[in-house]
Scaffold this motif. Sequence first.
Motif, PDB file in Angstrom:
ATOM      1  N   ASP A  54      -8.490  79.267 -24.486  1.00 55.36           N
ATOM      2  CA  ASP A  54      -8.053  80.626 -24.809  1.00 55.36           C
ATOM      3  C   ASP A  54      -8.657  81.578 -23.776  1.00 55.36           C
ATOM      4  O   ASP A  54      -9.879  81.571 -23.559  1.00 55.36           O
ATOM      5  N   TYR A  56      -9.421  84.504 -23.934  1.00 52.29           N
ATOM      6  CA  TYR A  56     -10.386  85.439 -24.520  1.00 52.29           C
ATOM      7  C   TYR A  56     -11.686  84.765 -24.963  1.00 52.29           C
ATOM      8  O   TYR A  56     -12.616  85.448 -25.370  1.00 52.29           O
ATOM      9  N   ASN A  57     -11.740  83.446 -24.901  1.00 48.21           N
ATOM     10  CA  ASN A  57     -12.929  82.713 -25.340  1.00 48.21           C
ATOM     11  C   ASN A  57     -13.599  82.059 -24.133  1.00 48.21           C
ATOM     12  O   ASN A  57     -13.134  81.038 -23.623  1.00 48.21           O
ATOM     13  N   ARG A 314      -8.539  87.435 -15.785  1.00 51.94           N
ATOM     14  CA  ARG A 314      -8.020  87.517 -17.155  1.00 51.94           C
ATOM     15  C   ARG A 314      -7.697  88.974 -17.495  1.00 51.94           C
ATOM     16  O   ARG A 314      -8.369  89.882 -17.005  1.00 51.94           O
ATOM     17  N   HIS A 316      -8.164  91.020 -19.821  1.00 51.38           N
ATOM     18  CA  HIS A 316      -9.153  91.932 -20.396  1.00 51.38           C
ATOM     19  C   HIS A 316     -10.349  92.154 -19.473  1.00 51.38           C
ATOM     20  O   HIS A 316     -11.296  92.842 -19.853  1.00 51.38           O
TER      21      HIS A 316
END
Length: 349
Positions: A54, A56-57, A314, A316
């Motif tokens: 993921d 975000y991880n 990424r 973010h």
Amino acid sequence: MKIVAILYQANLPPIKDGIQKPMKPGGYSDSGADIACELMKYNISIVTPSENPDIYNDFDWVFPDTKQGIQNAIDKGANTFWLNTILYQDHIIESFFGREIQFVGQIPRLVDAYDDKYFTNELLRKNEIPIPKTNLISIDNRTDYALDIPFPLVVKPIRGRGSQGVSLVKNIKELDSKLNEIFSDKIYGNKVYVEQFLSGQEITVTVMPSGTYLINNQKRIFKKPWSLPAVKRFNHIDGIAPYNGIVAVMANSSVLGDGELNSKAIIDVGNHCEKAAELLNIKAPIRIDCRADENGNYFLFDLNMKPNMTGPSRVHRENQDSLTLLAARKIGWNYINLLKNMLMQTWSL
């Protein structure tokens, strides 16, 4: 074919001479995930702990630098380890030397030696590389120390991380208060050093190891360490550049303009940084912070064997250019170009 696994720091390093190097929250898993995601995006073979990581991880992308974590990566097919972690002598990665494995990063025993900022600065000074005046203060002589440097002074941990724990003190009262704080907290061990405060411009120089590189689609061979364009730092807080975990470096840093890059002062300090890197036998990029005195003469004041390698891989983290990446953009590299060129410098023991 290289199959890459990225390591992150899972545990605090051992205490060295009574000094504990602090650990970044997450152990550089954020930059490790940035690296892994960017490599995957450009079809460079990598392995990850998660089959479907993921974005975000962070921990979906990186392996802990433990025996089990490293073996897990090998079992998944890794033959190249990106040492995006804090290294030291007898780090568990050393038990994997001698196999058919390659590495991106520094040699652990050398990091262990040169992570001692006082030791490293004295080594550079003995080799006629300009270093600010420094004094060492221990917990035993904190009330009976001698200074040969005028105020203001910079107080630093011997084994610190970035600008964490670094303070500017303007007089003896502030120094004594800061010493009491440091030694009572025991965060940075039983010794600190104080350093001449330099009032001029601060720059950061990234030095790359010798090797073969691709620059503007042309192969270039460097027989000695070489430096990327210098990055200036600004918007200091109390005379100190803030830790990048609080303020993104893109908010307080930019590459010098061509005119200043070609000035004698910047060329000279770049040569000093390259000489330092050669002395330290670097195998991967290092970052050297330098600052000018009131006369415009630059001094090397902080050498970091593990510069941050964050990047905008990424959605973010689009503002996460590291100081090294800011410098790399000046020679035409984007994030993947920087990482590919680092990957070209793998070594094995």
